[in-house]
Structures are given as C-alpha cells and as structure tokens.
Design a protein around this motif. Structure first.
Motif, PDB file in Angstrom:
ATOM      1  N   GLY A   1      15.949  58.027  31.716  1.00 29.62           N
ATOM      2  CA  GLY A   1      17.265  58.351  31.187  1.00 29.62           C
ATOM      3  C   GLY A   1      17.669  59.793  31.300  1.00 29.62           C
ATOM      4  N   VAL A   2      16.822  60.636  31.873  1.00 28.07           N
ATOM      5  CA  VAL A   2      17.118  62.066  32.020  1.00 28.07           C
ATOM      6  C   VAL A   2      17.355  62.370  33.496  1.00 28.07           C
ATOM      7  N   LYS A   3      18.416  63.110  33.775  1.00 28.36           N
ATOM      8  CA  LYS A   3      18.767  63.437  35.150  1.00 28.36           C
ATOM      9  C   LYS A   3      17.827  64.491  35.728  1.00 28.36           C
ATOM     10  N   HIS A   4      17.345  64.233  36.940  1.00 31.02           N
ATOM     11  CA  HIS A   4      16.550  65.191  37.687  1.00 31.02           C
ATOM     12  C   HIS A   4      17.179  65.368  39.068  1.00 31.02           C
ATOM     13  N   SER A   5      16.932  66.529  39.680  1.00 33.22           N
ATOM     14  CA  SER A   5      17.498  66.795  40.997  1.00 33.22           C
ATOM     15  C   SER A   5      16.416  67.071  42.021  1.00 33.22           C
ATOM     16  N   LEU A   6      16.609  66.500  43.190  1.00 33.64           N
ATOM     17  CA  LEU A   6      15.887  66.940  44.381  1.00 33.64           C
ATOM     18  C   LEU A   6      16.778  67.999  45.015  1.00 33.64           C
ATOM     19  N   ASP A   7      16.374  69.248  44.959  1.00 30.14           N
ATOM     20  CA  ASP A   7      17.224  70.367  45.366  1.00 30.14           C
ATOM     21  C   ASP A   7      16.437  71.243  46.325  1.00 30.14           C
ATOM     22  N   HIS A   8      16.743  71.111  47.606  1.00 29.03           N
ATOM     23  CA  HIS A   8      15.988  71.842  48.625  1.00 29.03           C
ATOM     24  C   HIS A   8      16.828  71.865  49.906  1.00 29.03           C
ATOM     25  N   PRO A   9      16.770  72.950  50.685  1.00 26.53           N
ATOM     26  CA  PRO A   9      17.572  72.989  51.924  1.00 26.53           C
ATOM     27  C   PRO A   9      17.317  71.818  52.858  1.00 26.53           C
ATOM     28  N   SER A  10      16.094  71.288  52.860  1.00 22.18           N
ATOM     29  CA  SER A  10      15.778  70.181  53.761  1.00 22.18           C
ATOM     30  C   SER A  10      16.442  68.874  53.346  1.00 22.18           C
TER      31      SER A  10
ATOM     32  N   ARG B   1      26.428  75.245  43.167  1.00 25.53           N
ATOM     33  CA  ARG B   1      25.951  74.252  42.205  1.00 25.53           C
ATOM     34  C   ARG B   1      26.999  74.052  41.102  1.00 25.53           C
ATOM     35  N   THR B   2      26.796  73.010  40.311  1.00 26.42           N
ATOM     36  CA  THR B   2      27.731  72.695  39.236  1.00 26.42           C
ATOM     37  C   THR B   2      27.349  73.457  37.970  1.00 26.42           C
ATOM     38  N   THR B   3      28.090  73.212  36.885  1.00 24.47           N
ATOM     39  CA  THR B   3      27.923  73.992  35.658  1.00 24.47           C
ATOM     40  C   THR B   3      27.888  73.049  34.455  1.00 24.47           C
TER      41      THR B   3
ATOM     42  N   PHE C   1      27.080  68.221  30.603  1.00 27.47           N
ATOM     43  CA  PHE C   1      27.517  67.354  29.508  1.00 27.47           C
ATOM     44  C   PHE C   1      27.882  65.957  30.007  1.00 27.47           C
ATOM     45  N   ALA C   2      28.182  65.835  31.301  1.00 24.77           N
ATOM     46  CA  ALA C   2      28.541  64.521  31.844  1.00 24.77           C
ATOM     47  C   ALA C   2      27.333  63.614  31.989  1.00 24.77           C
ATOM     48  N   TYR C   3      26.183  64.173  32.369  1.00 25.20           N
ATOM     49  CA  TYR C   3      25.023  63.328  32.658  1.00 25.20           C
ATOM     50  C   TYR C   3      24.626  62.434  31.482  1.00 25.20           C
TER      51      TYR C   3
ATOM     52  N   ALA D   1      22.512  68.181  27.072  1.00 31.46           N
ATOM     53  CA  ALA D   1      23.300  68.988  28.010  1.00 31.46           C
ATOM     54  C   ALA D   1      22.800  70.419  28.092  1.00 31.46           C
ATOM     55  N   LEU D   2      22.545  71.031  26.945  1.00 33.36           N
ATOM     56  CA  LEU D   2      22.137  72.436  26.949  1.00 33.36           C
ATOM     57  C   LEU D   2      20.697  72.609  27.401  1.00 33.36           C
ATOM     58  N   GLY D   3      19.970  71.515  27.512  1.00 30.69           N
ATOM     59  CA  GLY D   3      18.633  71.582  28.093  1.00 30.69           C
ATOM     60  C   GLY D   3      18.641  71.567  29.603  1.00 30.69           C
ATOM     61  N   SER D   4      19.815  71.380  30.197  1.00 31.25           N
ATOM     62  CA  SER D   4      19.945  71.351  31.650  1.00 31.25           C
ATOM     63  C   SER D   4      20.197  72.750  32.197  1.00 31.25           C
ATOM     64  N   GLY D   5      19.592  73.046  33.336  1.00 29.10           N
ATOM     65  CA  GLY D   5      19.844  74.332  33.972  1.00 29.10           C
ATOM     66  C   GLY D   5      21.287  74.514  34.379  1.00 29.10           C
ATOM     67  N   ARG D   6      22.002  73.402  34.637  1.00 30.90           N
ATOM     68  CA  ARG D   6      23.415  73.509  35.013  1.00 30.90           C
ATOM     69  C   ARG D   6      24.242  74.168  33.901  1.00 30.90           C
ATOM     70  N   ALA D   7      23.815  74.005  32.649  1.00 30.22           N
ATOM     71  CA  ALA D   7      24.597  74.545  31.529  1.00 30.22           C
ATOM     72  C   ALA D   7      24.619  76.063  31.509  1.00 30.22           C
ATOM     73  N   THR D   8      23.677  76.703  32.194  1.00 27.66           N
ATOM     74  CA  THR D   8      23.616  78.171  32.181  1.00 27.66           C
ATOM     75  C   THR D   8      24.291  78.792  33.391  1.00 27.66           C
ATOM     76  N   ASN D   9      24.922  77.988  34.244  1.00 26.65           N
ATOM     77  CA  ASN D   9      25.516  78.482  35.488  1.00 26.65           C
ATOM     78  C   ASN D   9      26.995  78.793  35.346  1.00 26.65           C
ATOM     79  N   GLY D  10      27.515  78.770  34.106  1.00 24.51           N
ATOM     80  CA  GLY D  10      28.933  79.008  33.885  1.00 24.51           C
ATOM     81  C   GLY D  10      29.210  80.384  33.338  1.00 24.51           C
ATOM     82  N   PRO D  11      30.487  80.698  33.131  1.00 22.33           N
ATOM     83  CA  PRO D  11      30.870  82.070  32.789  1.00 22.33           C
ATOM     84  C   PRO D  11      30.598  82.496  31.358  1.00 22.33           C
ATOM     85  N   VAL D  12      30.379  81.538  30.429  1.00 22.26           N
ATOM     86  CA  VAL D  12      30.117  81.922  29.045  1.00 22.26           C
ATOM     87  C   VAL D  12      28.832  81.261  28.552  1.00 22.26           C
ATOM     88  N   ARG D  13      28.177  81.939  27.599  1.00 27.00           N
ATOM     89  CA  ARG D  13      27.016  81.347  26.935  1.00 27.00           C
ATOM     90  C   ARG D  13      27.505  80.272  25.972  1.00 27.00           C
ATOM     91  N   LEU D  14      26.867  79.129  26.014  1.00 28.15           N
ATOM     92  CA  LEU D  14      27.260  78.021  25.155  1.00 28.15           C
ATOM     93  C   LEU D  14      26.256  77.879  24.020  1.00 28.15           C
TER      94      LEU D  14
END
Length: 359
Positions: free
Chosen positions: A133-142, A233-235, A240-242, A331-344
């Motif tokens: 139930g937790v989203k994970h990413s395969l994130d690599h140039p290949s 990447r997303t933010t 919060f959507a996942y 949501a705040l446990g996701s790395g995507r949450a820290t990629n935006g312009p303000v601290r949440l």
C-alpha cells in the motif's frame, strides 16, 4: 502507430515481450501489427500495480529472454514495462533496486506506446509500484525507453472519466514542475507550454465532447509535461495524491488535482515564512503568479475539477476527519513532499486538509 513494425525492426528482435492491459493491446491492434513476430503477452497486473504483479512479469521476462520489451497502455502499463525491463524477479533483490542500493537490470531495449494522455511515463526515467500500500519508485536513467510512439488516435475510445483523469495528472505535472526546487529555465518552458495547452481544453464550460484535435493537444501536452517532470520530479501534490489513490481508490490524476486545490493557496500563504527554495521568495512568487494566471481562466484548480465533473471536496471521495492524520503522515514521509517551494509542517497541512473536507 502504423509504423510500429518498421520501428521495431530497428532492433531485429526474434522474441518480443509485450506488456499491457488487454483492452489497450486490442485498441492498438498489437497482435495484428506484430503477427509476423514471436510475441509473448503479459497482462496480469492491475492499475496502480503492486510489486508481486510486477515480479510475475519479471519472471516471465527471465523465461522468455526477449530481444525487445514493448509497453502499451496507460501509465500503469508503461510503468510495469519499465520495471519488467529493470527489476530482478527475486523479491529481496527487487527491493534492493527500488531502494537505490543496486542498479536496475537492462534486459532488453524498451519501446513505450501510451494509449491515454496523462502520465507522461513514455518519456520519464522512473516508474511507480505499490509495496504493501505504499508507493515506491524505480528511479534511474536506465529506466528511460529507447523509443516512444505517441499517437493520439489511440486515446479516442477512452471514456471521459479516464480521459479527464489523465489530463488532470498532466496538469499536476506541469504545475508541480513549475515550482519544483529542481526547475530550470528549459523545464519551466516545457511545463508552461503543457499547462497552457491543457487549460485550453479543460477550461471550457461545460466540458465538451473531445474532438480529434483536442485529443492530439492533450497527448502532446501530456508528453511535454512528462519531459518537464523527468527533469524536475513531482512535489507535494503527488505526495498527498498517492495515499488518496491507495486507500480510497481515487483516480491518480484526480487525487493530484484535489491536493493542488489546497496546496496552491497554502503555498502562497506560507511562502513569506517557510520558503525553502534557495532562489528566494521573489523567484517563487513569480512562479506562483505564472501558475495562477494560467489557471485563472478555468476558475483555478477547483474550477478545472468542477468542469470535468469531479467534486473538489475530500469528503465526497470517502475521506473523513479520522483519516486525515494518516494521510498527512504518509504524504510527508515521501521524498516528493520536500521538493516544493515551502516547508510543509504536519500541523499546518492537517489544519488545511480539515478545511477541504466539505463545503
């Protein structure tokens, strides 16, 4: 899409592994177009794929040893194709790759064909899978495909709800890429072009039947937004959507838009005290102004949702106040949450979500 046999021949494949839902494969006439080739089909997965499903495809790839992997369908199908190319079939080894502790495999060249306009997965170097139930990413140039074939005619039979959810996902990509900490001048140009094209279609009142030219515009914009998020990447909108998708079954694009309904004004409100973009508050304010100006003609993100027949209130999607702390934590446990312009801050996010539960 009529050029598929010719394009595939560039690799002179003896064995092809085709990954996609049965409907998408039929829509693309994959069997007919590849009739002269030895093709193994893999469709044994669900939307928002789970790791055990993906690993079945990886095991099939190990058995078939394809010369080419072909992914046809929406974002989930293309993500599965990427992971079938890159993940080991053994669960512990797959977890190591997803955690970034070992590189992905590269079983065969990868060709991707979207049959929806939204995810941009055809041009991104990452793929999403759910583990317990937790989203994970395969994130690599290949993870990037060697070739993508974008043919808007393949989206023609998509139901309205699928079409609009995909377009909302692409719009979220464009918005989030614009304010991402990793944005650059070229990535913002891509995001801005995509955002304008998407609002031009989604901002109409009432939502019309989509013409062939509308679908071409959506396909182009979705791929353009995909090129933007591939760089940035997303933010938090996606963070919060996942859990909305995993826990309540909200379509991914709708969940992203629902999150941006409150994140956009919250970001503008908190920017003066919580800005975390090293380029500064004035820089971010210009980005927010660009987003607001583009969305204004459609009544903002809530207006876009309303035009596509979707309620902007979380309670209408099954969310109750008791669910909110868990959503914030996830949501705040996701790395995507820290990629935006303000601290949440958790308390601020929780307070804002409470206000978005119901009218």
């Amino acid at each position: 899409m009529s050029r598929l046999p010719e394009l595939v021949d560039a690799w002179a494949p003896q064995r092809i592994l085709a990954v996609g839902g049965r409907t998408a494969l039929a829509r693309a006439d994959a069997a007919g177009r590849l009739a002269a080739r030895q093709v193994t089909w893999f469709s044994d997965f669900t939307p928002n794929p789970r790791l055990p499903e993906v690993l079945r495809g990886c095991a099939l790839a190990d058995a078939v040893r394809p010369d080419l992997i072909l992914g046809i369908g929406g974002g989930s199908a293309m993500d599965v194709a990427k992971m079938v190319r890159g993940l080991p079939a053994e669960p512990a080894a797959a977890h190591e790759v997803l955690a970034g502790r070992r590189p992905p495999l590269s079983r065969a060249p990868l060709v991707l064909v979207p049959t929806t306009a939204g995810s941009g997965s055809e041009v991104t170097g990452f793929a999403t899978v759910y583990v317990d139930g937790v989203k994970h990413s395969l994130d690599h140039p290949s993870t990037h495909a060697e070739l993508s074939i974008v043919d808007s005619a393949l989206t023609g039979s998509c139901p309205d709800d699928v079409t609009y959810a995909g377009a909302l996902d692409a719009l979220a990509h464009a918005v989030e890429s614009t304010w991402s900490l990793r944005s650059t001048t070229p990535s913002r140009a891509l995001a801005g072009a995509a955002m304008s094209a998407l609002v031009a279609v989604l901002g109409r009142t009432p939502a019309p039947s989509l013409s062939a030219s509308d679908r071409e515009a959506l396909s182009t914009a979705a791929t353009t937004a995909g090129l933007a998020i591939d760089r940035t990447r997303t933010t938090a909108g996606h963070a919060f959507a996942y859990p909305l998708t995993a826990r309540f079954g909200v379509r991914h694009g709708v969940a992203c838009a629902l999150s941006l309904v409150w994140l956009l004004p919250l970001t503008a409100e908190r920017l003066g005290r919580d800005c975390q973009d090293p380029r500064g508050e004035r820089f971010v304010r210009r980005r927010l102004d660009e987003i607001e100006t583009t969305l204004a003609g459609a009544g903002g993100m809530a207006g876009v949702l309303a035009r596509t027949g979707v309620s902007p209130w979380l309670a209408d999607h099954g969310v109750t106040e008791a669910h909110l702390p868990g959503l914030v934590d996830a949501a705040l446990g996701s790395g995507r949450a820290t990629n935006g312009p303000v601290r949440l801050e958790p308390k601020v996010a929780l307070h804002t979500l409470r206000a978005r539960l119901r009218r």
